[in-house]
Scaffold this motif. Structure first.
Motif, PDB file in Angstrom:
ATOM      1  N   VAL A   1       0.817  -1.213   0.000  1.00 45.17           N
ATOM      2  CA  VAL A   1       0.000   0.000   0.000  1.00 45.17           C
ATOM      3  C   VAL A   1       0.856   1.270   0.000  1.00 45.17           C
ATOM      4  N   PRO A   2       1.863   1.399   0.850  1.00 43.97           N
ATOM      5  CA  PRO A   2       2.669   2.628   0.804  1.00 43.97           C
ATOM      6  C   PRO A   2       3.313   2.859  -0.559  1.00 43.97           C
ATOM      7  N   ARG A   3       3.796   1.806  -1.170  1.00 43.38           N
ATOM      8  CA  ARG A   3       4.422   1.929  -2.496  1.00 43.38           C
ATOM      9  C   ARG A   3       3.380   2.355  -3.529  1.00 43.38           C
ATOM     10  N   TYR A   4       2.224   1.704  -3.547  1.00 46.51           N
ATOM     11  CA  TYR A   4       1.176   2.052  -4.508  1.00 46.51           C
ATOM     12  C   TYR A   4       0.709   3.490  -4.319  1.00 46.51           C
ATOM     13  N   ALA A   5       0.541   3.886  -3.071  1.00 46.05           N
ATOM     14  CA  ALA A   5       0.071   5.238  -2.787  1.00 46.05           C
ATOM     15  C   ALA A   5       1.086   6.297  -3.215  1.00 46.05           C
ATOM     16  N   SER A   6       2.342   5.924  -3.255  1.00 48.82           N
ATOM     17  CA  SER A   6       3.379   6.904  -3.567  1.00 48.82           C
ATOM     18  C   SER A   6       3.838   6.873  -5.019  1.00 48.82           C
ATOM     19  N   THR A   7       3.263   6.011  -5.836  1.00 49.70           N
ATOM     20  CA  THR A   7       3.727   5.929  -7.231  1.00 49.70           C
ATOM     21  C   THR A   7       2.670   6.347  -8.243  1.00 49.70           C
ATOM     22  N   HIS A   8       1.504   6.773  -7.803  1.00 50.41           N
ATOM     23  CA  HIS A   8       0.451   7.064  -8.771  1.00 50.41           C
ATOM     24  C   HIS A   8       0.658   8.380  -9.529  1.00 50.41           C
TER      25      HIS A   8
ATOM     26  N   LYS B   1       8.351   7.695 -18.400  1.00 48.78           N
ATOM     27  CA  LYS B   1       9.627   8.274 -18.831  1.00 48.78           C
ATOM     28  C   LYS B   1      10.422   8.930 -17.697  1.00 48.78           C
ATOM     29  N   GLY B   2       9.973   8.741 -16.470  1.00 50.32           N
ATOM     30  CA  GLY B   2      10.762   9.193 -15.331  1.00 50.32           C
ATOM     31  C   GLY B   2      10.636  10.657 -14.966  1.00 50.32           C
ATOM     32  N   THR B   3       9.558  11.305 -15.386  1.00 48.76           N
ATOM     33  CA  THR B   3       9.380  12.723 -15.068  1.00 48.76           C
ATOM     34  C   THR B   3       8.344  12.947 -13.976  1.00 48.76           C
ATOM     35  N   GLY B   4       7.898  11.875 -13.351  1.00 51.99           N
ATOM     36  CA  GLY B   4       6.828  11.982 -12.360  1.00 51.99           C
ATOM     37  C   GLY B   4       7.292  12.426 -10.993  1.00 51.99           C
ATOM     38  N   TYR B   5       6.361  12.323 -10.053  1.00 51.21           N
ATOM     39  CA  TYR B   5       6.584  12.811  -8.701  1.00 51.21           C
ATOM     40  C   TYR B   5       6.212  11.722  -7.714  1.00 51.21           C
ATOM     41  N   PRO B   6       6.869  11.518  -6.640  1.00 54.45           N
ATOM     42  CA  PRO B   6       7.969  12.312  -6.090  1.00 54.45           C
ATOM     43  C   PRO B   6       9.350  11.751  -6.395  1.00 54.45           C
TER      44      PRO B   6
ATOM     45  N   ASP C   1      11.162   0.899 -13.247  1.00 51.24           N
ATOM     46  CA  ASP C   1      11.014   0.922 -11.793  1.00 51.24           C
ATOM     47  C   ASP C   1       9.585   0.665 -11.318  1.00 51.24           C
ATOM     48  N   LEU C   2       8.630   0.651 -12.243  1.00 50.66           N
ATOM     49  CA  LEU C   2       7.215   0.544 -11.883  1.00 50.66           C
ATOM     50  C   LEU C   2       6.653  -0.831 -12.233  1.00 50.66           C
ATOM     51  N   SER C   3       6.007  -1.441 -11.272  1.00 47.87           N
ATOM     52  CA  SER C   3       5.386  -2.745 -11.503  1.00 47.87           C
ATOM     53  C   SER C   3       4.107  -2.574 -12.327  1.00 47.87           C
ATOM     54  N   ILE C   4       3.586  -3.670 -12.819  1.00 51.46           N
ATOM     55  CA  ILE C   4       2.328  -3.625 -13.568  1.00 51.46           C
ATOM     56  C   ILE C   4       1.192  -3.061 -12.699  1.00 51.46           C
ATOM     57  N   PRO C   5       1.021  -3.531 -11.454  1.00 50.55           N
ATOM     58  CA  PRO C   5      -0.043  -2.929 -10.631  1.00 50.55           C
ATOM     59  C   PRO C   5       0.131  -1.427 -10.439  1.00 50.55           C
TER      60      PRO C   5
ATOM     61  N   ALA D   1      -0.380   8.552 -23.075  1.00 49.50           N
ATOM     62  CA  ALA D   1       0.313   7.311 -23.453  1.00 49.50           C
ATOM     63  C   ALA D   1       1.310   7.588 -24.577  1.00 49.50           C
ATOM     64  N   LEU D   2       0.904   8.381 -25.559  1.00 45.35           N
ATOM     65  CA  LEU D   2       1.816   8.732 -26.659  1.00 45.35           C
ATOM     66  C   LEU D   2       3.041   9.484 -26.143  1.00 45.35           C
ATOM     67  N   ASP D   3       2.842  10.271 -25.091  1.00 43.55           N
ATOM     68  CA  ASP D   3       3.930  11.062 -24.515  1.00 43.55           C
ATOM     69  C   ASP D   3       4.686  10.293 -23.425  1.00 43.55           C
ATOM     70  N   GLU D   4       4.386   9.005 -23.266  1.00 52.11           N
ATOM     71  CA  GLU D   4       5.050   8.114 -22.312  1.00 52.11           C
ATOM     72  C   GLU D   4       4.841   8.514 -20.853  1.00 52.11           C
ATOM     73  N   HIS D   5       3.709   9.126 -20.577  1.00 52.25           N
ATOM     74  CA  HIS D   5       3.355   9.383 -19.184  1.00 52.25           C
ATOM     75  C   HIS D   5       2.713   8.143 -18.580  1.00 52.25           C
ATOM     76  N   ILE D   6       1.921   7.425 -19.392  1.00 50.41           N
ATOM     77  CA  ILE D   6       1.305   6.176 -18.939  1.00 50.41           C
ATOM     78  C   ILE D   6       1.686   5.057 -19.902  1.00 50.41           C
ATOM     79  N   ASP D   7       1.506   3.838 -19.481  1.00 51.33           N
ATOM     80  CA  ASP D   7       1.862   2.651 -20.258  1.00 51.33           C
ATOM     81  C   ASP D   7       0.875   2.458 -21.409  1.00 51.33           C
ATOM     82  N   MET D   8       1.367   2.497 -22.640  1.00 52.27           N
ATOM     83  CA  MET D   8       0.507   2.380 -23.825  1.00 52.27           C
ATOM     84  C   MET D   8      -0.202   1.031 -23.883  1.00 52.27           C
ATOM     85  N   GLU D   9       0.488  -0.039 -23.604  1.00 54.12           N
ATOM     86  CA  GLU D   9      -0.141  -1.370 -23.681  1.00 54.12           C
ATOM     87  C   GLU D   9      -1.237  -1.515 -22.625  1.00 54.12           C
ATOM     88  N   LEU D  10      -1.018  -0.998 -21.444  1.00 57.35           N
ATOM     89  CA  LEU D  10      -2.049  -1.067 -20.405  1.00 57.35           C
ATOM     90  C   LEU D  10      -3.211  -0.130 -20.727  1.00 57.35           C
ATOM     91  N   PHE D  11      -2.932   0.994 -21.358  1.00 56.23           N
ATOM     92  CA  PHE D  11      -4.001   1.885 -21.811  1.00 56.23           C
ATOM     93  C   PHE D  11      -4.879   1.154 -22.820  1.00 56.23           C
TER      94      PHE D  11
END
Length: 136
Positions: free
Chosen positions: A20-27, A32-37, A44-48, A85-95
């Motif tokens: 839960v702490p990991r999921y809550a902190s990765t949304h 492409k590695g420009t996210g927060y925090p 580095d990101l799991s499928i879930p 997804a096109l800009d690699e903010h989210i996973d295209m295949e999962l989208f």
């Protein structure tokens, strides 16, 4: 966000909720590695975690209970997700799985007002783009 992460990591979650702490902190992370925090990348990101990113953005775009913004119609939310997804903010295949599985529609029918549910042509998002189909 950092305080929330520290607080969640200090809680004694049972084994089945240990992530839960990991999921809550990765949304808010991106592929492409420009996210927060943490500026985590796709590797580095799991499928879930990747799924949670899509779900969080979709819910935020369509939510009618936010005083600071108006809820988007379904087609607009899907179009925004596609651009992300096109800009690699989210996973295209999962989208694409989000669309082809129909989960976006199931959610909309259960939680969105009828006036917000407009037609979505998922075929235009599922067919390969020119740059994806060209090889060699």
């Amino acid at each position: 966000m950092i305080s929330t992460i520290k607080m969640l990591e200090s809680l004694p979650f049972p084994d089945d909720l240990a992530r839960v702490p990991r999921y809550a902190s990765t949304h808010h992370e991106t592929m492409k590695g420009t996210g927060y925090p943490r500026r985590l990348s796709a590797e580095d990101l799991s499928i879930p975690e990747r799924i949670l990113v899509i779900a969080d953005i979709f819910e935020a775009l369509t939510a009618a209970d936010r005083p600071y913004k108006k809820a988007k119609p379904l087609s607009v939310a899907i179009d925004i997700l596609h651009k992300m997804a096109l800009d690699e903010h989210i996973d295209m295949e999962l989208f694409k799985l989000f669309l082809s599985s129909g989960v976006y529609k199931q959610y909309a029918e259960k939680y969105l007002p009828a006036k917000q549910i407009d037609k979505v042509d998922i075929a235009k998002y599922l067919t390969p783009q020119n740059k994806e189909t060209s090889s060699v």
